[in-house]
Enzyme design. Structure first.
Site, PDB file in Angstrom:
ATOM      1  N   HIS A 290       0.872  -1.176   0.000  1.00  0.00           N
ATOM      2  CA  HIS A 290       0.000   0.000   0.000  1.00  0.00           C
ATOM      3  C   HIS A 290       0.908   1.224   0.000  1.00  0.00           C
ATOM      4  CE1 HIS A 290      -3.819   1.900   0.805  1.00  0.00           C
ATOM      5  NE2 HIS A 290      -3.592   2.214   2.070  1.00  0.00           N
ATOM      6  N   ASN A 315      -4.361   7.828   5.514  1.00  0.00           N
ATOM      7  CA  ASN A 315      -4.707   6.717   4.629  1.00  0.00           C
ATOM      8  C   ASN A 315      -5.644   7.248   3.541  1.00  0.00           C
ATOM      9  OD1 ASN A 315      -4.910   4.158   3.615  1.00  0.00           O
ATOM     10  ND2 ASN A 315      -5.777   3.229   5.450  1.00  0.00           N
TER      11      ASN A 315
END
Ligand code: NAG
Ligand code: NAG
Length: 366
Positions: A290, A315
């Site tokens: 990620h 995020n």
């Protein structure tokens, strides 16, 4: 291999055996072999244990398997060993706590939501570039750059919502440039017909490396289709202090991280990968790559006086995940490899840009 079946009330259909999307769906057979993203054992294990962070059951992730989470919610490929320039580290006092959102009010952008589109490569790149351009232009420009522009148009060796590379994303930002999110809004793939996801924004050179849009914004509003560009990105060393110094002086950085099964349920606190799934079969212990945006750091004191150091990071799972879309993660120990590959960048800002954009306030500020 056969999994043990758990019967839920409702119509039975053998054809639904071991469907991959049966997590919590009632009225279906559920195959125990599929680990769910929201496993109650894991959530309860984390909240009962003394791990330093809390877990939560997110309704937006309910019904997904762990495999689906890793497939659709992440989406950054591990970078190849590209050598980028490194700065010399100077000795400097760094504060115990630093928060970009406080140092540069109105210039640090809110976390967006990638939904079930594995394009963190585009979201983290656009977010870091947005913050850096806003800081560097001293607020003359505070664009929230469009991840969709990257997803739809930066297609060379990129997988769109099936994952992509940050070096490719930075190449595109530098050579082609992107417009704002207002101009080219995010199109969640599940709600978008295929033809709408083709590239709808091109740019052409207007000399000295600068570019101009050749199309209007792909929406019904009349937003500015200004193209924003960056300079080449630079890789920081894996040294904690150097990453801190870079954030404090120049703004948020981009980081690659390995996301494990327990990260999806993170609610608050200082995240560290836990051992609650260690005794479970391998399908409960998975990870994928990620990318995120680190915006600051701090530390919390334990009862014995020792400190638990953390990074503050954004995020791209929306504002109701974690701490308003942000999370804190252990710092100084390369937790989930978050210190292994960290990128900074400069916006491409000229004096002309500064004059063209008088100070103005945009709606997507924190
Ligand atoms: C999560 O929430 C849903 C809906 O509120 C509930 O049915 C489910 O049992 C919960 N799952 C866990 C793992 O706590
Ligand atoms: C960072 O600053 C913002 C704005 O003041 C605040 O809302 C947020 O809680 C801070 N984050 C941390 C982890 O202290």
């Amino acid at each position: 291999m056969h999994g043990r079946l758990i019967l839920y009330s409702g119509p039975m259909s053998l054809s639904l055996l071991c469907l991959s999307s049966t997590c919590g769906t009632t009225g279906r057979w559920e195959c125990e072999q599929d680990a769910c993203l929201m496993e109650s054992d894991m959530i309860n294990g984390i909240n009962r244990g003394n791990y330093g962070w809390r877990a939560s059951n997110y309704s937006q992730l309910y019904g997904m398997t762990l495999d689906e989470g890793i497939k659709y919610r992440l989406g950054t490929q591990r970078p190849s060993k590209t050598i980028m320039n490194m700065n010399e580290m100077q000795n400097e006092q760094l504060p115990q706590y630093f928060n970009s959102t406080e140092k540069w009010p109105g210039k640090i952008h809110e976390p967006l939501d990638q939904g079930n589109c594995a394009a963190s490569w585009a979201f983290s790149t656009a977010a870091v570039a947005s913050d850096r351009i806003s800081i560097q232009s001293m607020g003359h420009m505070t664009p929230q750059l469009s991840p969709q522009n990257l997803i739809s148009c930066d297609t060379r060796n990129q997988g769109g919502c099936a994952g992509g590379r940050i070096d490719g994303a930075w190449w595109y930002l530098r050579r082609r440039g992107v417009v704002t999110e207002d101009c080219y809004p995010y199109l969640p793939p599940q709600q978008t017909p295929a033809e709408a996801s083709r590239c709808m924004m091109q740019s052409r050179s207007i000399g000295r490396g600068k570019r101009q849009a050749t199309q209007r914004c792909p929406n019904s509003h009349n937003y500015h289709n200004d193209i924003y560009q960056s300079t080449p990105p630079y890789r920081l060393s894996t040294n904690e202090k150097e990453i801190m110094k870079e954030i404090k002086e120049n703004g948020p950085v981009q980081a690659i991280m390995e996301v494990h099964e327990d990260f999806f349920v993170y609610k608050s606190g200082i995240y560290k990968h836990t051992d609650v799934s260690f005794t479970k079969p391998p399908q409960y212990r998975k990870h994928g790559t990620h990318s995120v945006r680190i915006t600051g750091w701090g530390e919390e004191k334990n009862y014995d006086g020792t400190a638990r150091k953390y990074w503050i990071a954004a995020n791209s799972w929306g504002k109701n995940w974690g701490e308003n879309g942000f999370f804190r993660i252990a710092r100084g120990e390369n937790e989930c490899e978050i210190e292994a590959f960290v990128i900074g960048v400069w916006g491409r800002i000229t004096m002309e840009d500064m004059h063209k954009h008088p100070h103005h306030h945009r709606r997507r500020h924190i």
